[in-house]
Scaffold this motif. Structure first.
Motif, PDB file in Angstrom:
ATOM      1  N   PRO A 176       0.810  -1.214   0.000  1.00 41.13           N
ATOM      2  CA  PRO A 176       0.000   0.000   0.000  1.00 41.13           C
ATOM      3  C   PRO A 176       0.850   1.275   0.000  1.00 41.13           C
ATOM      4  N   HIS A 177       0.337   2.245  -0.718  1.00 41.18           N
ATOM      5  CA  HIS A 177       0.947   3.570  -0.798  1.00 41.18           C
ATOM      6  C   HIS A 177       1.303   4.109   0.594  1.00 41.18           C
ATOM      7  N   ASP A 178       0.365   3.971   1.528  1.00 43.00           N
ATOM      8  CA  ASP A 178       0.571   4.494   2.878  1.00 43.00           C
ATOM      9  C   ASP A 178       1.765   3.853   3.575  1.00 43.00           C
ATOM     10  N   ASP A 179       1.965   2.564   3.293  1.00 39.93           N
ATOM     11  CA  ASP A 179       3.092   1.882   3.928  1.00 39.93           C
ATOM     12  C   ASP A 179       4.416   2.368   3.364  1.00 39.93           C
ATOM     13  N   ILE A 180       4.408   2.667   2.069  1.00 38.54           N
ATOM     14  CA  ILE A 180       5.637   3.196   1.471  1.00 38.54           C
ATOM     15  C   ILE A 180       5.947   4.577   2.046  1.00 38.54           C
ATOM     16  N   ILE A 181       4.890   5.372   2.242  1.00 44.25           N
ATOM     17  CA  ILE A 181       5.071   6.671   2.896  1.00 44.25           C
ATOM     18  C   ILE A 181       5.654   6.460   4.296  1.00 44.25           C
ATOM     19  N   ARG A 182       5.170   5.439   4.965  1.00 50.93           N
ATOM     20  CA  ARG A 182       5.659   5.178   6.319  1.00 50.93           C
ATOM     21  C   ARG A 182       7.139   4.812   6.292  1.00 50.93           C
TER      22      ARG A 182
END
Ligand SMILES: [Zn+2]
Ligand SMILES: [Zn+2]
Length: 136
Positions: free
Chosen positions: A57-63
């Motif tokens: 997920p995009h959010d995990d990459i941001i994390r």
């Protein structure tokens, strides 16, 4: 004691400087390795491509970026993340160097705030892999 919610399962756990609880950590690590090996093979991959190809997920990459495990580089990369304190563009982590210095002295006094990461439409963002948990 400092507790926080796991970014993956939402469980409350003791803050050990990461955004996921110990039980999610292994899964998270596997996911990170997937991203990492994809980026090793595809050095010019943009974030959209990584999301689509790895299923992470995009959010995990941001994390991972905020955890400074990945760093953005290339044109537009700086616009993808902004300092949570002053809003200056940054390439990795949560704060710019200026604010980091200032905040380090009283970091415990800051209430963690959930803030949407500003994402741009620019898909030309490149990554640098900083696998600091695997340094040999
Ligand atoms: Zn969890
Ligand atoms: Zn700043």
């Amino acid at each position: 004691m400092d507790f926080k919610n796991c970014k993956r399962c939402g469980k409350l756990f003791r803050n050990i400087g990461r955004d996921v609880c110990p039980s999610c950590m292994r899964l998270d690590e596997e996911q990170f390795q997937t991203v990492k090996s994809y980026l090793v093979k595809n050095k010019t991959a943009g974030i959209q491509e990584v999301v689509e190809e790895t299923g992470v997920p995009h959010d995990d990459i941001i994390r991972y970026l905020k955890e400074e495990r990945l760093e953005l580089k290339g044109e537009g990369g700086e616009m993808f993340l902004v300092c949570e304190s002053c809003g200056d563009p940054i390439s990795t982590g949560r704060f710019c160097k200026k604010c980091l210095k200032r905040l380090q002295s009283d970091i415990s006094g800051i209430a963690p705030k959930e803030e949407e990461t500003k994402s741009t439409k620019n898909s030309e963002v490149k990554f640098r892999i900083i696998d600091r948990y695997n340094n040999k």
